[in-house]
Design a protein around this motif. Structure first.
Motif, PDB file in Angstrom:
ATOM      1  N   GLU A 126      52.309   0.661  52.858  1.00  0.00           N
ATOM      2  CA  GLU A 126      52.516  -0.570  53.615  1.00  0.00           C
ATOM      3  C   GLU A 126      52.300  -1.792  52.715  1.00  0.00           C
ATOM      4  OE1 GLU A 126      53.250  -2.820  57.022  1.00  0.00           O
ATOM      5  OE2 GLU A 126      53.548  -0.688  56.671  1.00  0.00           O
ATOM      6  N   LEU A 127      51.353  -1.689  51.770  1.00  0.00           N
ATOM      7  CA  LEU A 127      51.064  -2.785  50.853  1.00  0.00           C
ATOM      8  C   LEU A 127      52.028  -2.816  49.667  1.00  0.00           C
ATOM      9  CD1 LEU A 127      47.166  -2.428  50.736  1.00  0.00           C
ATOM     10  CD2 LEU A 127      48.419  -4.300  51.777  1.00  0.00           C
ATOM     11  N   GLY A 128      52.897  -1.789  49.575  1.00  0.00           N
ATOM     12  CA  GLY A 128      53.826  -1.738  48.454  1.00  0.00           C
ATOM     13  C   GLY A 128      53.264  -1.007  47.249  1.00  0.00           C
ATOM     14  N   PHE A 129      52.177  -0.262  47.424  1.00  0.00           N
ATOM     15  CA  PHE A 129      51.563   0.481  46.315  1.00  0.00           C
ATOM     16  C   PHE A 129      51.914   1.964  46.419  1.00  0.00           C
ATOM     17  CE2 PHE A 129      47.728  -2.602  46.819  1.00  0.00           C
ATOM     18  CZ  PHE A 129      48.469  -3.617  46.246  1.00  0.00           C
ATOM     19  N   PHE A 130      51.923   2.654  45.268  1.00  0.00           N
ATOM     20  CA  PHE A 130      52.090   4.103  45.245  1.00  0.00           C
ATOM     21  C   PHE A 130      50.776   4.749  44.806  1.00  0.00           C
ATOM     22  CE2 PHE A 130      56.402   2.495  44.020  1.00  0.00           C
ATOM     23  CZ  PHE A 130      57.037   2.856  45.197  1.00  0.00           C
ATOM     24  N   PRO A 131      50.189   5.625  45.631  1.00  0.00           N
ATOM     25  CA  PRO A 131      48.966   6.311  45.211  1.00  0.00           C
ATOM     26  C   PRO A 131      49.265   7.318  44.103  1.00  0.00           C
ATOM     27  CG  PRO A 131      49.652   7.055  47.395  1.00  0.00           C
ATOM     28  CD  PRO A 131      50.619   5.994  46.983  1.00  0.00           C
ATOM     29  N   VAL A 132      48.325   7.507  43.155  1.00  0.00           N
ATOM     30  CA  VAL A 132      48.559   8.462  42.069  1.00  0.00           C
ATOM     31  C   VAL A 132      47.465   9.530  42.077  1.00  0.00           C
ATOM     32  CG1 VAL A 132      48.981   8.770  39.614  1.00  0.00           C
ATOM     33  CG2 VAL A 132      49.632   6.642  40.706  1.00  0.00           C
ATOM     34  N   GLY A 133      46.299   9.224  41.498  1.00  0.00           N
ATOM     35  CA  GLY A 133      45.237  10.220  41.426  1.00  0.00           C
ATOM     36  C   GLY A 133      45.483  11.219  40.304  1.00  0.00           C
ATOM     37  N   SER A 134      45.475  10.751  39.047  1.00  0.00           N
ATOM     38  CA  SER A 134      45.800  11.615  37.906  1.00  0.00           C
ATOM     39  C   SER A 134      44.544  12.261  37.334  1.00  0.00           C
ATOM     40  CB  SER A 134      46.453  10.780  36.813  1.00  0.00           C
ATOM     41  OG  SER A 134      45.485   9.949  36.221  1.00  0.00           O
ATOM     42  N   THR A 135      44.734  13.144  36.334  1.00  0.00           N
ATOM     43  CA  THR A 135      43.591  13.699  35.600  1.00  0.00           C
ATOM     44  C   THR A 135      43.110  12.658  34.599  1.00  0.00           C
ATOM     45  OG1 THR A 135      44.939  14.560  33.818  1.00  0.00           O
ATOM     46  CG2 THR A 135      44.610  16.007  35.735  1.00  0.00           C
ATOM     47  N   PRO A 136      41.873  12.827  34.090  1.00  0.00           N
ATOM     48  CA  PRO A 136      41.381  11.879  33.076  1.00  0.00           C
ATOM     49  C   PRO A 136      42.317  11.801  31.875  1.00  0.00           C
ATOM     50  CG  PRO A 136      39.580  13.236  33.885  1.00  0.00           C
ATOM     51  CD  PRO A 136      40.830  13.783  34.498  1.00  0.00           C
ATOM     52  N   ALA A 137      42.829  12.956  31.416  1.00  0.00           N
ATOM     53  CA  ALA A 137      43.679  12.966  30.218  1.00  0.00           C
ATOM     54  C   ALA A 137      44.964  12.183  30.455  1.00  0.00           C
ATOM     55  CB  ALA A 137      43.984  14.398  29.811  1.00  0.00           C
ATOM     56  N   GLU A 138      45.581  12.388  31.617  1.00  0.00           N
ATOM     57  CA  GLU A 138      46.832  11.680  31.922  1.00  0.00           C
ATOM     58  C   GLU A 138      46.606  10.167  31.943  1.00  0.00           C
ATOM     59  OE1 GLU A 138      48.815  15.130  34.798  1.00  0.00           O
ATOM     60  OE2 GLU A 138      47.683  13.479  35.666  1.00  0.00           O
ATOM     61  N   TYR A 139      45.504   9.766  32.589  1.00  0.00           N
ATOM     62  CA  TYR A 139      45.245   8.331  32.662  1.00  0.00           C
ATOM     63  C   TYR A 139      44.950   7.774  31.271  1.00  0.00           C
ATOM     64  CZ  TYR A 139      43.269   3.842  34.119  1.00  0.00           C
ATOM     65  OH  TYR A 139      43.026   2.508  34.270  1.00  0.00           O
ATOM     66  N   GLY A 140      44.234   8.570  30.448  1.00  0.00           N
ATOM     67  CA  GLY A 140      43.940   8.148  29.086  1.00  0.00           C
ATOM     68  C   GLY A 140      45.226   7.878  28.299  1.00  0.00           C
ATOM     69  N   GLU A 141      46.200   8.783  28.434  1.00  0.00           N
ATOM     70  CA  GLU A 141      47.478   8.596  27.732  1.00  0.00           C
ATOM     71  C   GLU A 141      48.191   7.348  28.213  1.00  0.00           C
ATOM     72  OE1 GLU A 141      50.097  12.030  27.922  1.00  0.00           O
ATOM     73  OE2 GLU A 141      48.364  13.293  27.426  1.00  0.00           O
ATOM     74  N   THR A 142      48.258   7.195  29.556  1.00  0.00           N
ATOM     75  CA  THR A 142      48.920   6.018  30.112  1.00  0.00           C
ATOM     76  C   THR A 142      48.259   4.741  29.612  1.00  0.00           C
ATOM     77  OG1 THR A 142      49.265   7.322  32.105  1.00  0.00           O
ATOM     78  CG2 THR A 142      49.709   4.967  32.263  1.00  0.00           C
ATOM     79  N   ALA A 143      46.920   4.728  29.631  1.00  0.00           N
ATOM     80  CA  ALA A 143      46.193   3.523  29.222  1.00  0.00           C
ATOM     81  C   ALA A 143      46.490   3.194  27.764  1.00  0.00           C
ATOM     82  CB  ALA A 143      44.691   3.716  29.438  1.00  0.00           C
ATOM     83  N   THR A 144      46.501   4.225  26.906  1.00  0.00           N
ATOM     84  CA  THR A 144      46.776   3.995  25.485  1.00  0.00           C
ATOM     85  C   THR A 144      48.171   3.403  25.294  1.00  0.00           C
ATOM     86  OG1 THR A 144      45.432   5.950  25.087  1.00  0.00           O
ATOM     87  CG2 THR A 144      46.613   5.051  23.203  1.00  0.00           C
ATOM     88  N   SER A 145      49.173   3.958  25.989  1.00  0.00           N
ATOM     89  CA  SER A 145      50.524   3.445  25.786  1.00  0.00           C
ATOM     90  C   SER A 145      50.674   2.052  26.412  1.00  0.00           C
ATOM     91  CB  SER A 145      51.566   4.417  26.334  1.00  0.00           C
ATOM     92  OG  SER A 145      51.575   4.404  27.738  1.00  0.00           O
ATOM     93  N   GLU A 146      49.979   1.800  27.522  1.00  0.00           N
ATOM     94  CA  GLU A 146      50.030   0.467  28.133  1.00  0.00           C
ATOM     95  C   GLU A 146      49.412  -0.587  27.206  1.00  0.00           C
ATOM     96  OE1 GLU A 146      50.652  -0.988  31.602  1.00  0.00           O
ATOM     97  OE2 GLU A 146      52.231   0.466  31.278  1.00  0.00           O
ATOM     98  N   ILE A 147      48.286  -0.216  26.563  1.00  0.00           N
ATOM     99  CA  ILE A 147      47.650  -1.151  25.645  1.00  0.00           C
ATOM    100  C   ILE A 147      48.623  -1.530  24.533  1.00  0.00           C
ATOM    101  CG2 ILE A 147      45.837  -1.376  23.867  1.00  0.00           C
ATOM    102  CD1 ILE A 147      43.966   0.200  25.737  1.00  0.00           C
ATOM    103  N   ALA A 148      49.339  -0.515  24.002  1.00  0.00           N
ATOM    104  CA  ALA A 148      50.298  -0.776  22.924  1.00  0.00           C
ATOM    105  C   ALA A 148      51.441  -1.652  23.417  1.00  0.00           C
ATOM    106  CB  ALA A 148      50.838   0.556  22.385  1.00  0.00           C
ATOM    107  N   LYS A 149      51.925  -1.360  24.636  1.00  0.00           N
ATOM    108  CA  LYS A 149      53.056  -2.116  25.188  1.00  0.00           C
ATOM    109  C   LYS A 149      52.703  -3.591  25.356  1.00  0.00           C
ATOM    110  CE  LYS A 149      55.088  -2.534  29.789  1.00  0.00           C
ATOM    111  NZ  LYS A 149      55.273  -1.802  31.053  1.00  0.00           N
ATOM    112  N   TRP A 150      51.531  -3.852  25.959  1.00  0.00           N
ATOM    113  CA  TRP A 150      51.166  -5.246  26.203  1.00  0.00           C
ATOM    114  C   TRP A 150      50.816  -5.971  24.920  1.00  0.00           C
ATOM    115  CZ3 TRP A 150      53.339  -6.913  30.119  1.00  0.00           C
ATOM    116  CH2 TRP A 150      53.412  -6.181  31.306  1.00  0.00           C
TER     117      TRP A 150
END
Lengths: 323, 507
Positions: free
Chosen positions: A287-311
């Motif tokens: 309803e708020l326009g968000f998508f729930p995820v709930g990933s493993t620590p490793a998956e979030y770690g990878e996403t965070a690393t690539s996001e840091i590089a992107k920004w």
């Protein structure tokens, strides 16, 4: 007798060895504190509070939300980074955690060294909206108009270096246009001036934009994300309009101080996964326009690393300076 | 009469048993939040917000609104009695309210402020009911250009806040402007005057400055070995509660003017009750035939700002409800609350959710009446607070202020900052430097700078926008007129009085 005492000693040793392990697997034994480095009533705060009951059910212990706002999330994040690494202090934060390392030269913590990822909680696409009176109402028209008259169109944002600003910088870099960036103290006053027609466009969260879209005071231009958002199903995505690289998303995630035992991180991660995918929570988030995820620590770690590089690349290219 | 029909409908909603109860809870909590120094409505509402999720939206909003205007109401009590503002908007009430208490007229001040709040709030409710949509449209025409001109005008009004030496007042305004620049600059992202400390990155909170300069400084000055003995509040009589005809005549005009100022600032998003009360005080001092009474216990100096801040609190609902544009952080919280209930604020809220809009409006009137009924008998209790020995009273006050300041951000640094401003405020008050102009500088400085730069950014650096936008031009002309009037009356005063020496503050 000797045998018996030997057995007893062995049992005692085994018990002594087993004790810490069983203590950890019985985590949590007391309330867990979630530090939200933003004020009460803000986007991150609302998100965490929306699944707080489900999280308490999953953990079997109360969850305390502590707002530690200030310094663009850096103050609360520093508090979490310095907390005891026992799993009872968790940080819940948005994209700021991956943007700040490139934005600030002297952060009071080292993001990837002092903190360990637990779980990606949810993603939130952003929407490009314009005042109802603007002439260029599509992405193509905006680009054409900006190319014909560089430095004329005005885009509001929630502040220098804010996610709503970085989304604009990404769009500028992808489409090579020159527009005026008008920063505000938060998206609230920026939206007010957009509705009043004092600025022409802005990137904003979907839920915050909804009332103005419904009243017709602002028009939707495009949303980010791979697919159309169920909260605004009529609005095209940047990808389907031919701009797949304009893909800024708000990503919310949970972190703990590094050094927290792996099994405790695992228990927390599973609990977050269960909480954000609770049917009631999913409904609220969509309803708020968000998508729930709930990933493993490793998956979030990878996403965070690539996001840091992107920004980092966006921020370096745009030469955004925050001392 | 459509208004009467709507009113009847609204009262039908608001007078249900549960809604009256929510309203009563709201205003009672609000009064206490207002009385406790440092704990503002913001902290109270964010703490109570989760509780309201179980209520129906109308009841929840009635209760939250009750806290909001109840706090405006209650915060004057400690300003008058102890020179300690309950929260930021009441800082200006200290200027004349506390001298009244020192003269033994605390009861008159308290009753005056209660009645002024009631009238200012009630008139603002009628305004909202009758003119909300057109007023909201008018408010939207205020962009960065208009805000700059308006805030410039408000800053000029600061000149009226200075007592005694012009130089001291001017110096304090400048110091306020400097404190206002602390933090990350909105436009460039540069950190200004933070000395590399992240705790200063968001700037200095106005609440902390106000609490330091008024509350902490007041407590410190009472620690002086030869500080005055306790004498006020001992001879309280109920008959004093009835305002004399003379008091009434003095106060009435100021209440009406306060309502006008308050509504104007309340309707415009981003200004709010604090600025409204400061501007109202300046207006009262300017229109008064006896401006020299101000700062020494002038009743209009209490009733005007009091009416203004309550009117602004009510009028603040106009942009919030009809446009979905919150006027301040508290309104943003309430908006968030509405959206959680699935109510989309906007022009259609009056037609789509009439029970919410009219019910809330009617409840505000009931709430204001409840406040009056609750507070007039309470005056006797409040005045007796002064009988508490200072050795118990002041440590408790310090405790409450610290809790309040800490609760806003959960940050110990804020308490240290409070202590620092308290010491500075005490030293400056010993040097007869007035605190009010500094506070106005702290509020208005960032607004003026931000809007000036934003207006120029949007215009591409062309300063002519300030005179080509009609509203902005009008405001600047008024500002110019104010300057002319000030300098003229200043010149005349100088030729009449041979020695315009700084009159030492009685405070």
């Amino acid at each position: 007798m000797k045998l018996k005492s030997g057995f007893l000693a062995g049992a005692l040793i085994a018990f002594a060895l087993a004790a810490p392990a069983s203590a950890q697997s019985s985590f949590p034994e007391k309330p867990v504190t979630i530090i939200v480095p933003f004020g009460a009533g803000g986007g991150t705060d609302n998100l965490i509070r929306s699944f707080q009951p489900a999280l308490e059910k999953a953990l079997g212990k109360p969850v305390v939300i502590e707002n530690r706002p200030g310094g663009g999330s850096t103050i609360g994040t520093a508090v979490a980074a310095r907390a005891k690494a026992d799993g009872y202090t968790v940080l819940a934060v948005d994209t700021a955690i991956t943007v700040n390392p490139s934005l600030y030269s002297d952060l009071p913590y080292d993001t990837l060294k002092d903190l360990a990822p637990v779980s990606m909680l949810a993603t939130g696409p952003v929407i490009l909206i314009g005042n109802a009176g603007v002439e260029a109402k599509t992405v193509d028209d905006i680009i054409a108009s900006a190319k014909a008259a560089p430095g004329v169109l005005t885009f509001a944002s929630g502040g220098n270096g804010a996610s709503t600003h970085l989304a604009l910088e990404l769009m500028k870099q992808v489409t090579d246009i020159d527009v005026i960036h008008v920063p505000y103290k938060g998206t609230g006053p920026a939206t007010t001036d957009l509705v009043g027609g004092h600025v022409q466009y802005m990137f904003n969260g979907i839920s915050a934009s909804r009332p103005h879209l419904d009243s017709g005071a602002v028009i939707p231009v495009a949303v980010t994300g791979d697919e159309r958002n169920p909260a605004v199903p009529d609005v095209p995505t940047f990808a389907e309009l031919g701009y797949p690289d304009i893909d800024p998303m708000t990503i919310w995630g949970a972190w703990v101080p590094s050094g927290t035992p792996d099994d405790v991180v695992g228990i927390l991660s599973d609990a977050f996964h269960e909480a954000v995918n609770d049917p009631d929570v999913v409904g609220t988030l969509n309803e708020l326009g968000f998508f729930p995820v709930g990933s493993t620590p490793a998956e979030y770690g990878e996403t965070a690393t690539s996001e840091i590089a992107k920004w980092k690349q966006v921020i370096d290219t745009a030469d955004i300076v925050v001392e | 009469m459509e208004l009467l029909q709507n009113l009847a409908f609204g009262f039908g909603v608001a007078l249900s048993f549960s809604n009256i109860l929510y309203c009563l809870i709201g205003v009672t909590v609000g009064t206490f939040v207002g009385v406790l120094p440092g704990i503002g409505p913001m902290a109270a509402i964010s703490m109570l917000l989760p509780i309201t999720f179980g209520l129906d939206p109308v009841g929840a909003l009635i209760m939250l609104a009750g806290i909001y205007y109840g706090a405006q109401f209650g915060s004057s009590v400690t300003s008058i009695l102890l020179n300690i503002p309950g929260h930021a908007a009441a800082a200006v009430i200290c200027l004349d309210g506390h001298p009244m208490a020192k003269q033994g007229r605390a009861a008159v001040g308290l009753v005056g402020s209660a009645i002024a709040s009631f009238i200012g709030g009630s008139l603002a409710i009628i305004l909202v009911m009758q003119f909300a949509p057109p007023l909201a449209v008018f408010a939207l025409r205020f962009g960065p250009t208009e805000y700059f001109s308006m805030m410039l005008l408000a800053l000029l009004a600061a000149a009226a806040l200075t007592q005694g030496s012009f130089l001291r007042g001017f110096g304090m305004v400048v110091m306020g402007l400097i404190i206002g620049t602390v933090g990350i600059d909105v436009n460039s992202g540069a950190q200004r005057l933070t000395f590399g400390n992240w705790n200063l990155a968001d700037g200095v909170s106005f609440v902390i400055v106000a609490m330091g300069f008024f509350a902490i400084a007041e407590v410190l000055s009472n620690l002086e070995p030869n500080s005055k003995p306790q004498m006020i509040g001992s001879d309280f009589k109920w008959r004093e509660l009835v305002p004399t005809w003379h008091d009434f005549k003095q106060a009435f005009g100021s209440i009406i003017r306060g309502f006008g100022v308050g509504s104007l600032f309340g309707v415009l998003p981003g200004s709010g009750p604090t600025i409204a009360s400061f501007v109202s005080y300046s207006v009262e001092k300017k229109v008064s035939r006896t401006p020299e009474r101000f700062g020494k216990g002038a009743l209009e100096g209490v009733t005007g700002p009091e009416s203004a801040n309550n009117a602004a609190a009510v009028a603040g609902f106009i942009p919030t409800l009809t446009l979905g544009v919150p006027g301040d952080a508290i309104m943003a919280l309430m908006l968030g609350c509405l959206m959680i209930f699935g109510i989309q604020p906007g022009p259609s809220v009056i037609t789509d959710n009439p029970e919410l809009f009219w019910g809330l409006m009617a409840s505000m009137w009931i709430g204001n009446l409840l406040l009056l009924i609750l507070n007039i008998p309470m005056v006797g209790v409040w005045v007796r607070v002064l009988k508490i020995p200072y050795r118990i009273l002041f440590p408790s006050i310090l405790l409450f202020i610290c809790i309040g300041v800490y609760a806003t951000n959960n940050n110990v640094f804020d308490i240290l900052m409070l202590a620092g401003f308290g010491v500075v405020g005490y030293v400056l008050s010993k040097l007869d430097c007035p605190a009010a102009p500094l506070l106005l500088g702290v509020i208005l400085g960032p607004l003026i700078e931000e809007n000036l730069r934003r207006a120029l950014l949007i215009s591409g650096g062309d300063p002519s926008v300030f005179i080509t936008h009609p509203i902005s031009l009008g405001l600047l002309l008024v500002a110019a007129a104010v300057v002319v009037v000030f300098s003229y009356s200043g010149l005349r005063a100088r030729s009449n009085k041979p020695a315009p020496i700084a009159s030492p503050d009685n405070d």
